[in-house]
Design a protein around this motif. Structure first.
Motif, short mmCIF file in Angstrom:
data_model
loop_
_atom_site.label_atom_id
_atom_site.label_comp_id
_atom_site.label_asym_id
_atom_site.label_seq_id
_atom_site.Cartn_x
_atom_site.Cartn_y
_atom_site.Cartn_z
N GLY A 88 -7.10 -0.22 9.90
CA GLY A 88 -6.59 -1.02 8.80
C GLY A 88 -5.34 -0.45 8.16
O GLY A 88 -5.06 -0.72 6.99
N LEU A 89 -4.56 0.32 8.92
CA LEU A 89 -3.33 0.92 8.42
C LEU A 89 -2.12 0.11 8.89
O LEU A 89 -2.03 -0.23 10.07
CB LEU A 89 -3.20 2.36 8.92
CG LEU A 89 -4.20 3.37 8.35
CD1 LEU A 89 -4.14 4.68 9.14
CD2 LEU A 89 -3.93 3.63 6.87
N SER A 90 -1.22 -0.18 7.99
CA SER A 90 0.03 -0.83 8.37
C SER A 90 1.12 0.22 8.54
O SER A 90 0.89 1.41 8.33
CB SER A 90 0.43 -1.86 7.31
OG SER A 90 0.60 -1.25 6.05
N VAL A 91 2.28 -0.23 8.94
CA VAL A 91 3.42 0.68 9.17
C VAL A 91 4.54 0.27 8.21
O VAL A 91 5.05 -0.85 8.29
CB VAL A 91 3.89 0.61 10.63
CG1 VAL A 91 5.09 1.55 10.84
CG2 VAL A 91 2.76 1.00 11.57
N SER A 92 4.90 1.18 7.32
CA SER A 92 5.94 0.87 6.33
C SER A 92 7.33 0.91 6.94
O SER A 92 8.23 0.20 6.49
CB SER A 92 5.86 1.84 5.16
OG SER A 92 6.00 3.19 5.58
N GLY A 93 7.51 1.73 7.93
CA GLY A 93 8.79 1.93 8.60
C GLY A 93 8.61 3.04 9.60
O GLY A 93 7.52 3.61 9.72
N GLY A 106 -2.81 3.28 2.73
CA GLY A 106 -2.90 2.01 3.43
C GLY A 106 -1.84 1.79 4.47
O GLY A 106 -1.85 0.79 5.18
N ALA A 107 -0.89 2.74 4.57
CA ALA A 107 0.22 2.60 5.51
C ALA A 107 0.69 3.99 5.94
O ALA A 107 0.41 4.99 5.27
CB ALA A 107 1.37 1.82 4.89
N PRO A 151 0.83 -1.21 0.00
CA PRO A 151 0.00 0.00 0.00
C PRO A 151 0.86 1.26 0.00
O PRO A 151 2.01 1.24 0.45
CB PRO A 151 -0.79 -0.12 1.31
CG PRO A 151 0.07 -0.97 2.19
CD PRO A 151 0.74 -1.95 1.27
N LEU A 152 0.30 2.34 -0.52
CA LEU A 152 0.99 3.62 -0.49
C LEU A 152 1.01 4.14 0.94
O LEU A 152 -0.01 4.12 1.65
CB LEU A 152 0.29 4.61 -1.41
CG LEU A 152 0.95 5.98 -1.58
CD1 LEU A 152 2.36 5.84 -2.14
CD2 LEU A 152 0.10 6.87 -2.48
N SER A 153 2.18 4.60 1.38
CA SER A 153 2.36 5.08 2.75
C SER A 153 2.50 6.60 2.76
O SER A 153 2.72 7.23 1.72
CB SER A 153 3.61 4.43 3.36
OG SER A 153 3.79 4.80 4.71
N VAL A 154 2.35 7.18 3.94
CA VAL A 154 2.52 8.62 4.13
C VAL A 154 3.32 8.85 5.41
O VAL A 154 3.06 8.21 6.44
CB VAL A 154 1.16 9.35 4.18
CG1 VAL A 154 0.26 8.82 5.27
CG2 VAL A 154 1.36 10.86 4.33
N GLN A 155 4.31 9.71 5.31
CA GLN A 155 5.10 10.07 6.48
C GLN A 155 4.26 10.99 7.38
O GLN A 155 3.78 12.04 6.95
CB GLN A 155 6.39 10.75 6.05
CG GLN A 155 7.16 11.51 7.13
CD GLN A 155 7.51 10.70 8.36
OE1 GLN A 155 7.04 11.00 9.45
NE2 GLN A 155 8.33 9.68 8.19
N LEU A 156 4.08 10.59 8.63
CA LEU A 156 3.18 11.32 9.52
C LEU A 156 3.70 12.70 9.90
O LEU A 156 2.92 13.54 10.38
CB LEU A 156 2.91 10.49 10.77
CG LEU A 156 2.08 9.22 10.53
CD1 LEU A 156 1.85 8.48 11.84
CD2 LEU A 156 0.76 9.55 9.86
N TYR A 157 4.97 12.97 9.66
CA TYR A 157 5.47 14.33 9.88
C TYR A 157 4.72 15.33 9.00
O TYR A 157 4.61 16.51 9.34
CB TYR A 157 6.97 14.38 9.59
CG TYR A 157 7.61 15.72 9.86
CD1 TYR A 157 7.90 16.13 11.16
CD2 TYR A 157 7.93 16.58 8.82
CE1 TYR A 157 8.50 17.36 11.41
CE2 TYR A 157 8.53 17.81 9.05
CZ TYR A 157 8.81 18.19 10.35
OH TYR A 157 9.40 19.42 10.58
N SER A 158 4.20 14.84 7.88
CA SER A 158 3.45 15.72 6.98
C SER A 158 2.25 16.35 7.68
O SER A 158 1.86 17.48 7.35
CB SER A 158 2.95 14.92 5.76
OG SER A 158 4.00 14.23 5.12
#
Length: 253
Positions: A55-60, A33-34, A4-11
Motif C-alpha cells: 500500500g505504498l505509493s511513490v512520491s518521486g 504512505g510513500a 501521504p508522508l514519504s521517505v527517501q529510501l537512501y535513508s
C-alpha cells in the motif's frame, strides 16, 4: 497537505540491501504512505509489485542516470514505478554553480530532458545540496545559485528542495521557498545541528524551523531523509518513527 508522508529510501540503504521487502514493510508499519526510490534501474517491476502489496505509493524517484547519454531507460523505469517526478540528485560539478556560465550549462542539461520525460508523462526535477545554495550572485545578499538556476530552467523543470542542505548553505529556508514558489514540487525534510558532516537527527529534534518550512511550501511533497544517523539500525528506525510523528502532528494542526 493531503498526500501521504514519504521517505527517501537512501535513508535505509543498508537495510534494503539486506532485506528489501522487510525494510519496506517496516516503513509502512511506521505509518509512511510513500517512498522515494534512488535505484530505479535495479528492478522497477519487482519494486512496484512490493510497494503495491504494501500500500505504498511513490512520491518521486532520484535518477542520477538521467545525466547519462541515454536517459530513456531510466525514464521508463520511473514510469513503471507509477510516479510522475524524475529527480536529478547529483552528477553536476559543484563549480558549475559558482558562475553564470556554469549555471547556463546546468540549465541546458536539465532542459534537454524535458521532451523525453514529457513523452512518458513525467516531469524532471533537480535536488539541491549545500553547494547550489552557498554561492550568491550580484552581491553577498543577492540570489542564491539555485535561484539563478531556476530562472534559466524550462518551466517544466521543477525543484526538490533539500531544506537541511539549503540551511547549511546559508539560506533562510522559508524565505527561499517562498521566492521559488510553485517551482518547488517536493521537500526533503531532515534535521540536525546544521553542519556539513554531523549525523542527522529526527525531524523536529534539531535546528530546522520545520513549521515555517511546511507553511512556505504547502503543496509540495514531504519526504523525510537521513543521510546518516548515529547509532545502529534500530536507532535509525526510532528516528524515522519520531520524524513521522512530528511531521504528521504539524500537518494535522
Amino acid at each position: 497537505m493531503s498526500r501521504p508522508l514519504s521517505v527517501q529510501l537512501y535513508s535505509v540503504r543498508d537495510q534494503l540491501t539486506a532485506d528489501p521487502e522487510g525494510t519496506l514493510r517496516r516503513l509502512a508499519d511506521l505509518g509512511y504512505g510513500a517512498v522515494e526510490p534512488y535505484d530505479v534501474l535495479a528492478d522497477p517491476e519487482g519494486l512496484r509489485k512490493t510497494l503495491d502489496e504494501l500500500g505504498l505509493s511513490v512520491s518521486g524517484a532520484h535518477v542520477v542516470q538521467l545525466l547519462g547519454r541515454e536517459p530513456g531507460a531510466a525514464l521508463d523505469a520511473v514510469a513503471v514505478l507509477g510516479c510522475d517526478l524524475a529527480i536529478v540528485p547529483a552528477g553536476i560539478p559543484p563549480e558549475d554553480f559558482t558562475t553564470y556560465e556554469g549555471l547556463a550549462r546546468t540549465a541546458d542539461r536539465l532542459n534537454a530532458l524535458v521532451g523525453a520525460a514529457d513523452q512518458r508523462g513525467l516531469r524532471v526535477g533537480y535536488h539541491n545540496h549545500w553547494w547550489e545554495i552557498e554561492p550568491r550572485f550580484e552581491d553577498r545578499d543577492g540570489p542564491h545559485a539555485l535561484e539563478v538556476l531556476a530562472g534559466l530552467l524550462d518551466p517544466a523543470v521543477c525543484l526538490e528542495v533539500d531544506t537541511y542542505w539549503a540551511a547549511v548553505g546559508g539560506a533562510d529556508v522559508p524565505a527561499l521557498l517562498r521566492r521559488l514558489g510553485g517551482r518547488v514540487r517536493a521537500l526533503h525534510l531532515k534535521d540536525g545541528p546544521g553542519t556539513k558532516k554531523d549525523p542527522n537527527v529526527a525531524v523536529g529534534g534539531g535546528t530546522m524551523p520545520v513549521p515555517e518550512i511546511l507553511a512556505a511550501a504547502p503543496d509540495a511533497w514531504r519526504v523525510v531523509e537521513f543521510d546518516s544517523c548515529a547509532g545502529g539500525p534500530d536507532a535509525l528506525f526510532d528516528e524515522l518513527a519520531a520524524s513521522h510523528a512530528y511531521v504528521t502532528s504539524l500537518e494535522a494542526a
